[in-house]
Structure formats: C-alpha cells, structure tokens
Design a protein around this motif. Structure first.
Motif, short mmCIF file in Angstrom:
data_model
loop_
_atom_site.label_atom_id
_atom_site.label_comp_id
_atom_site.label_asym_id
_atom_site.label_seq_id
_atom_site.Cartn_x
_atom_site.Cartn_y
_atom_site.Cartn_z
N ASN A 62 11.46 -6.44 1.48
CA ASN A 62 10.99 -5.28 0.72
C ASN A 62 9.73 -4.72 1.38
O ASN A 62 9.27 -5.24 2.40
CB ASN A 62 10.79 -5.64 -0.76
N LEU A 63 9.18 -3.68 0.81
CA LEU A 63 8.06 -3.02 1.50
C LEU A 63 6.81 -3.88 1.59
O LEU A 63 5.91 -3.58 2.37
CB LEU A 63 7.75 -1.66 0.86
N ASP A 64 6.77 -4.99 0.83
CA ASP A 64 5.62 -5.89 0.92
C ASP A 64 5.96 -7.19 1.65
O ASP A 64 5.25 -8.19 1.54
CB ASP A 64 5.07 -6.18 -0.49
N GLY A 65 7.08 -7.15 2.38
CA GLY A 65 7.41 -8.27 3.26
C GLY A 65 8.15 -9.43 2.61
O GLY A 65 8.30 -10.49 3.22
N GLY A 98 -8.59 -8.60 -0.99
CA GLY A 98 -8.98 -7.19 -1.12
C GLY A 98 -8.04 -6.40 -2.04
O GLY A 98 -8.27 -5.21 -2.28
N HIS A 99 -6.99 -7.04 -2.53
CA HIS A 99 -6.00 -6.33 -3.37
C HIS A 99 -5.29 -7.36 -4.23
O HIS A 99 -4.34 -7.99 -3.80
CB HIS A 99 -5.01 -5.58 -2.45
N PHE A 100 -5.81 -7.55 -5.45
CA PHE A 100 -5.16 -8.51 -6.37
C PHE A 100 -5.45 -8.10 -7.81
O PHE A 100 -6.45 -7.43 -8.10
CB PHE A 100 -5.65 -9.95 -6.11
N ALA A 134 7.80 6.04 0.02
CA ALA A 134 7.86 6.63 -1.32
C ALA A 134 6.78 7.68 -1.54
O ALA A 134 6.93 8.59 -2.35
CB ALA A 134 7.72 5.52 -2.37
N TRP A 135 5.70 7.54 -0.78
CA TRP A 135 4.57 8.47 -0.94
C TRP A 135 4.72 9.72 -0.07
O TRP A 135 3.83 10.57 -0.06
CB TRP A 135 3.25 7.76 -0.60
N ASP A 136 5.81 9.80 0.68
CA ASP A 136 6.08 11.02 1.46
C ASP A 136 6.64 12.06 0.48
O ASP A 136 7.79 11.97 0.06
CB ASP A 136 7.10 10.70 2.56
N ILE A 183 11.08 0.34 -7.92
CA ILE A 183 11.63 0.68 -6.60
C ILE A 183 10.74 1.73 -5.94
O ILE A 183 10.78 2.90 -6.29
CB ILE A 183 13.07 1.25 -6.68
N HIS A 184 9.91 1.28 -5.01
CA HIS A 184 9.15 2.25 -4.20
C HIS A 184 10.10 2.73 -3.10
O HIS A 184 10.01 2.32 -1.95
CB HIS A 184 7.90 1.59 -3.61
N LEU A 185 11.01 3.60 -3.52
CA LEU A 185 12.12 4.01 -2.66
C LEU A 185 11.66 5.00 -1.58
O LEU A 185 10.96 5.96 -1.88
CB LEU A 185 13.20 4.66 -3.55
N VAL A 230 0.72 -7.08 -14.96
CA VAL A 230 -0.31 -6.71 -13.98
C VAL A 230 0.29 -6.74 -12.58
O VAL A 230 1.23 -7.48 -12.30
CB VAL A 230 -1.58 -7.61 -14.07
N TRP A 231 -0.28 -5.92 -11.71
CA TRP A 231 0.29 -5.73 -10.37
C TRP A 231 0.00 -6.91 -9.46
O TRP A 231 -0.52 -7.94 -9.89
CB TRP A 231 -0.21 -4.38 -9.80
N ARG A 232 0.34 -6.78 -8.21
CA ARG A 232 0.49 -7.93 -7.32
C ARG A 232 -0.83 -8.52 -6.79
O ARG A 232 -1.88 -7.86 -6.84
CB ARG A 232 1.39 -7.52 -6.14
N ASN A 233 -0.73 -9.73 -6.26
CA ASN A 233 -1.84 -10.41 -5.61
C ASN A 233 -1.55 -10.48 -4.12
O ASN A 233 -0.91 -11.44 -3.65
CB ASN A 233 -1.99 -11.84 -6.16
C1 BMA Z 1 1.04 -0.49 -4.40
C2 BMA Z 1 0.21 -1.40 -3.52
C3 BMA Z 1 0.87 -1.44 -2.17
C4 BMA Z 1 2.31 -1.88 -2.32
C5 BMA Z 1 3.07 -1.06 -3.35
C6 BMA Z 1 4.43 -1.62 -3.65
O1 BMA Z 1 0.46 -0.37 -5.66
O2 BMA Z 1 0.17 -2.69 -4.08
O3 BMA Z 1 0.16 -2.34 -1.36
O4 BMA Z 1 2.97 -1.78 -1.08
O5 BMA Z 1 2.33 -1.04 -4.55
O6 BMA Z 1 4.37 -2.94 -4.11
#
Ligand code: BMA
Length: 398
Positions: A112-115, A359-361, A150-152, A139-141, A352-355
């Motif tokens: 997936n997009l985060d490996g 620098g990002h958790f 997905a941000w394009d 789905i960050h499609l 809550v979102w990912r760890n």
């Molecule tokens: C975002 C960040 C990105 C990540 C995306 C999809 O909020 O966490 O680093 O690639 O979500 O999980």
C-alpha cells in the motif's frame, strides 16, 4: 482488563435469515429469502456484517470503541515485529485497540502507499477479526486519470463516470478492490466484515474526489456507482459503507446541512462518520482550547443526531494529534469531548491515525509524553479496547 460490555440488545430473527435490529420497522412482506436485512445499504450483507452493524448500533450507546490505523503492521521504531502481536497501543496499555484501520491506496501494487504488503494487510485483518476486533478500510486511491497520487487534484471524477474516457480503467481498479474485499475470508469460509470508507474527506479540496476538483453531483454519482458496482456486479457482501466529511471544512459545527455535502442518500450510507483533527489541537486551528472543545462537542452531537434520525451509526472515523505534544490530550481533549453528554457518547468508535515514526504518530509509544494519560484513557469505563469487546459478529438469535 476492564469489565466486559453486557449484551443489552435484542435481535429478532425474521423467518429464516432476515435479521432485524430492534428499532427498525419490519419489511418482511417485501423480503425475498435471499435478503438478510432491510436496513443496510446491502440487503444481502452476510450475517456477520449485519450483526456488526446491529452490535455497533446498540452496544456502543454510552461507550465507544478505540481504534488505531495500521496498529499491528508497524509502530514507532519497528515494522512487522511479532507478526501481528505487537502494537504501540498494546506496548503502552497492554491491550489491542478494538478497531483496526487499514488503507488500500496503491491497490494493484505489492504494497500500500505506506509500504505495507497487501498480503500482510489481509493476514492482519483476519487476525484482528479472529480476536473479535473490527476492521475499517480507507483508500487513498491514486488519481485514475493521471496515475498521480490521491492528492493529485487534476480533473478525474468527470472522466471516470460511466460513458466517460477513463471509465473502463477505473472499473478495473474497482475490480481489484472488490477482489481484495472478497479475499478476506477465514479458513471456514466466513467473510471478514469491513467498514469501507472510500473517497473520504470529500468536502475538502485536497483529494481528486473532493469539493472543487469534483462537483457535488459528480461525487454523488461516483459514490453511488462504486457501491452499486461492489454489491450488484461483484457480489461483495461483507461491507458496511461509511462516509466521512472533514470538520475543517465545516463552517458552523452545529449546522447539520454542512455535514451532508455530497451525501449520496440513505440507501448508500450505513455509517455517518466525521474526520475531526481540527478541534483537537491541530496547528491549523488557532481558536482557544475552550472554543475548540465547544466545536468538537457540537460536531459530535450533530453527526450523532444525523445518524440517529436515519437509523445509521455515527463514528469519529479519523482523529488524532500528530506528535502528541499535549500530554493530557487523551483525557482532557478526546475523552472530554466524547464524554460531554448523552449525544456525544453516541458515536460508535474513534480511530486515531497511524504511527509512522517519531515525526508522525498519533498513538503513544512507551516513554512518549502522553503515555501515562493514555493509560488513564484506557482505564476509563467508556473506552472499549480488545479485552472489553463483546461478541460483535453474532446476535442473540444465533
Ligand atoms: C496521511 C499521512 C501519510 C500517509 C497517508 C495514507 O495522513 O499519514 O503519511 O501516506 O495518510 O496513510
């Protein structure tokens, strides 16, 4: 371990297979034998999927399930350590979350997009299910027209709807997603129920399906086509559909209409979610803390009411404070907001979102500044973690 939730609900079995949550009117006259329910987006949803909805709706009235994104795949300083038996949440409080978030952006590739390899995501989802946990997928499609991410925000939705230039290639991506969902099967052939949260934060302008890059009508058409395609063409029946507007683009948090931008209709949504980082200390929000708390409470009350009026579930589908520099964030921000009153307590879960790294958790890890407060949050009677979970996939009638 905390006290288990008591099953304070009643599920009626209508005929052979029609399962009915208590507060839903019966529609048995119009129910062919193949129908399992008359209140979900998918009337053919598997019994476990129907049970998940009913249990989330009734068992979480004054509690909420705690969730964490990709919690068993990696954490701060480790990757795939312990084959699903490790989570930063568990390292801190000794228990797994009740809700497991996953993301299948980059579908069609190995990871997936985060490996995280898709094969591993499937295994970890099945493992979460076997522990009694609840799985949800976002789905960050990638942009289906440009192949950007997905941000394009290059124009895409208008070009992938039926009869448009990129429709066929978009459908190929939907096939991959459907195959992924149908592959979530245990050894005894049970499909793992999933809360699917496609095209999230659609009222924001940062994803190609969002407000601005796409019109509201285009978004609704995209949502409806996708849902119809999964259930009618691909026979995907292990899904509850969640929509999740973002709070940062809501001007008046108490205005229900704002959350309904792009709402595809009651027949297309099971869960009315909310992504709210904004009122919880986000650096984008300069309002004083008290004002943020009032807005958080109003936003939760509003989505809970919207869901109850429609006989849906509500959830805080994404939240968190990146880097958790507010040491009492768990109790004095998140819990204080959700525990404010009987309405705010009505949300079914908060994830809550990912760890990713230091620098990002969004969940603490041992030694992190908010870890002690997280344990207090864990011990609170309204937070539900794995060891507090009741049986989510069965009903009284089974
Ligand atoms: C975002 C960040 C990105 C990540 C995306 C999809 O909020 O966490 O680093 O690639 O979500 O999980």
């Amino acid at each position: 371990m905390k006290t288990k939730l008591l099953a304070s609900f009643l599920i009626l079995s209508m005929g052979n297979i029609l399962i009915q949550c208590t507060n839903n009117p019966s529609d048995s006259e119009n129910s062919p034998q193949t129908k399992t329910n008359d209140f979900l987006v998918d009337s053919l949803a598997t019994p476990q999927t129907v049970a998940l909805f009913c249990n989330l709706q009734t068992l979480t009235k004054d509690k909420f399930l705690f969730g964490h994104q990709e919690t068993t795949a990696y954490g701060v300083g480790w990757v795939n350590d312990g084959f699903g038996n490790r989570s930063d949440v568990k390292d801190v409080c000794g228990d797994f979350p009740a809700v497991y978030g996953w993301d299948i952006g980059n579908i069609g590739h190995t990871t997936n997009l985060d490996g995280v390899p898709f094969s591993q995501i499937k295994l970890l989802m099945k493992q979460a299910f076997s522990r009694g946990g609840v799985n949800t997928i976002s789905i960050h499609l990638d942009n289906p027209v440009t192949d950007g991410n997905a941000w394009d925000v290059s124009t895409a939705v208008a070009r992938i709807l039926p009869d448009s230039s990129h429709h066929k290639s978009f459908v190929k991506t939907l096939v991959l997603i459907a195959e992924f969902l149908k592959d979530l099967k245990t050894e005894d052939g049970t499909f793992v129920p999933v809360i699917l949260r496609p095209f999230h934060e659609h009222n924001g302008d940062w994803f190609w399906w969002g407000r601005g890059p796409a019109s509201e009508q285009e978004f609704i058409a995209l949502w409806q086509f996708t849902v119809d395609y999964f259930k009618n063409e691909k026979n995907v029946h292990n899904v509850l559909y969640a929509i999740s507007p973002d709070r940062s683009r809501v001007i008046q948090p108490a205005d229900p209409g704002e959350y309904l931008y792009g709402y595809p209709g009651n027949n297309y949504v099971d869960i009315i979610g909310l992504d709210n980082y904004f009122d919880l200390g986000s650096h984008w929000n300069q309002a004083p803390v008290q004002e943020q708390m009032q807005s958080l409470i109003k936003s939760l009350e509003t989505v809970v009411r919207l869901a109850e009026e429609r006989n849906k579930i509500s959830a805080l589908t994404e939240t968190g404070l990146d880097k958790l520099q507010i040491a009492d964030w768990w109790t004095n921000r998140l819990l204080a907001g959700i525990n404010a009153n009987e309405f705010t307590r009505g949300i079914a879960y908060a994830l809550v979102w990912r760890n990713a790294n230091t620098g990002h958790f969004h969940a603490p890890y041992p030694g992190q500044a908010s870890a002690a407060d997280f344990v207090t949050f864990y011990n609170d009677s309204i937070t539900v973690f794995e060891s507090d979970l009741p049986e989510m996939y069965k009903t009284d009638s089974e």
